[in-house]
Design an enzyme around this catalytic site. Structure first.
Site, mmCIF file in Angstrom:
data_model
loop_
_atom_site.group_PDB
_atom_site.id
_atom_site.type_symbol
_atom_site.label_atom_id
_atom_site.label_comp_id
_atom_site.label_asym_id
_atom_site.label_seq_id
_atom_site.Cartn_x
_atom_site.Cartn_y
_atom_site.Cartn_z
ATOM 1 C CG LEU A 94 -1.810 -1.227 1.166
ATOM 2 C CD1 LEU A 94 -2.495 -0.675 2.447
ATOM 3 C CD2 LEU A 94 -2.582 -1.724 0.104
ATOM 4 N N GLY A 139 1.136 -5.332 1.568
ATOM 5 C CA GLY A 139 0.178 -5.349 0.291
ATOM 6 C C GLY A 139 0.144 -6.324 -0.522
ATOM 7 C CG ASN A 163 7.060 -6.362 6.138
ATOM 8 O OD1 ASN A 163 6.079 -6.283 5.243
ATOM 9 N ND2 ASN A 163 7.690 -5.539 5.058
ATOM 10 C CD GLU A 164 1.808 -5.794 6.732
ATOM 11 O OE1 GLU A 164 1.634 -5.987 5.803
ATOM 12 O OE2 GLU A 164 1.511 -6.616 7.222
#
Length: 288
Positions: A94, A139, A163-164
């Site tokens: 994103l 994303g 991997n946020e």
């Protein structure tokens, strides 16, 4: 809430032109999406072409949804291969610029588009195959996870994963459930808590991708694999797919507004905006 991966910012935020509503039969190109539809096979190849790294901006997501809707409505189209025209990257996730310094209304509009992309892809009646030609964090990984089958180029330099948490972000429940439905609860727990990015061979081992191929065999393999899926009667496959995915789809469908509000309240916090600013500054230095 999750909102971005390790990505470059796109810087393009104009509204999607209304010309995209023209009827698609064979080939269609919008600024960020190219579609090649083969009438004889019933298979469309949708290529993301938003340089440098196919950041999922509001524009790209809107164009993606418009094209998906057209293909879904075309009864001649039974299969979709989704890939990228950008070298070494499927999608970097994103677009940070959609969330930095934007009004709550704009952030909400963006998150609704992310939801819509997921709902259309995860609930598609078409056979969907991700031809992953490069790295696919956050994303980008989610987009590939919505597909029925994932084929990735076997290059150890490429990586894929949600991997946020590395950036202090939490993946929303529908990201989590999409991954858990694919690789199981324990693998998802490890991956999300540690923000893991997997090499292609590691991704294959846990079932995050289904097949690895050399770069020059990616689309031919996707096309051959599609034939196997299309050999199954559509109605039986579609009902089975719905049976597997409907509980997850329904959970977001019945909670869309609350999910948007959660995202907006999180992303507009001063501390998160500061993190975004620092990350954007780091990207600028990397480019320099």
């Amino acid at each position: 809430m999750e909102y971005f991966g390790l990505l470059s910012s796109s810087g393009n935020h104009g509204r999607v032109a209304t010309v995209l509503v023209s009827q698609m039969r064979n080939n269609a190109t919008s600024p960020n999406i190219k579609v090649d539809f083969n009438q004889s096979t019933g298979v469309a190849v949708l290529s993301m072409q938003s340089p440098p790294v196919n950041s999922l901006s509001l524009d790209l997501l809107t164009e993606l949804c418009i094209n998906l809707e057209k293909l879904e409505m075309d009864r001649a189209c039974r299969g979709l291969i989704i890939t990228s025209n950008q070298p070494k990257v499927f999608s970097a996730g994103l677009d940070i610029l959609e969330m930095y310094g934007k009004s709550p209304e704009r952030c909400g509009e963006f998150w609704r588009a992310v939801q819509e992309m997921w709902l259309k892809m995860y609930g598609s009646n078409m056979v969907t195959i991700a031809a992953i030609n490069g790295s696919s964090p956050a994303g980008g990984c989610l987009l590939s996870l919505t597909c029925d089958y994932r084929i990735m180029v076997d290059n150890p330099r490429y990586s894929i994963g949600l991997n946020e948490t590395l950036l202090g972000i939490v993946a929303p429940f529908w990201f989590k459930e999409t991954m858990a439905n694919t690789v199981g609860h324990r693998n998802t727990e490890m991956a999300l808590e540690l923000g893991l990015l997997y090499s292609p061979s590691e991704a294959l081992k846990i079932g995050l991708v289904d097949q690895l191929v050399p770069q020059d065999q990616l689309l031919t393999t996707a096309t051959e694999t599609m034939k196997k899926w299309l050999a199954i009667p559509d109605h039986a496959r579609q009902i089975t797919k719905s049976m597997m995915r409907k509980p997850t789809l329904d959970k977001l469908t019945s909670n869309r507004e609350a999910d948007i509000q959660n995202f907006v309240s999180f992303i507009t916090k001063d501390s998160i905006q500061k993190s975004l600013r620092m990350y954007l500054e780091m990207l600028k230095k990397r480019k320099a």
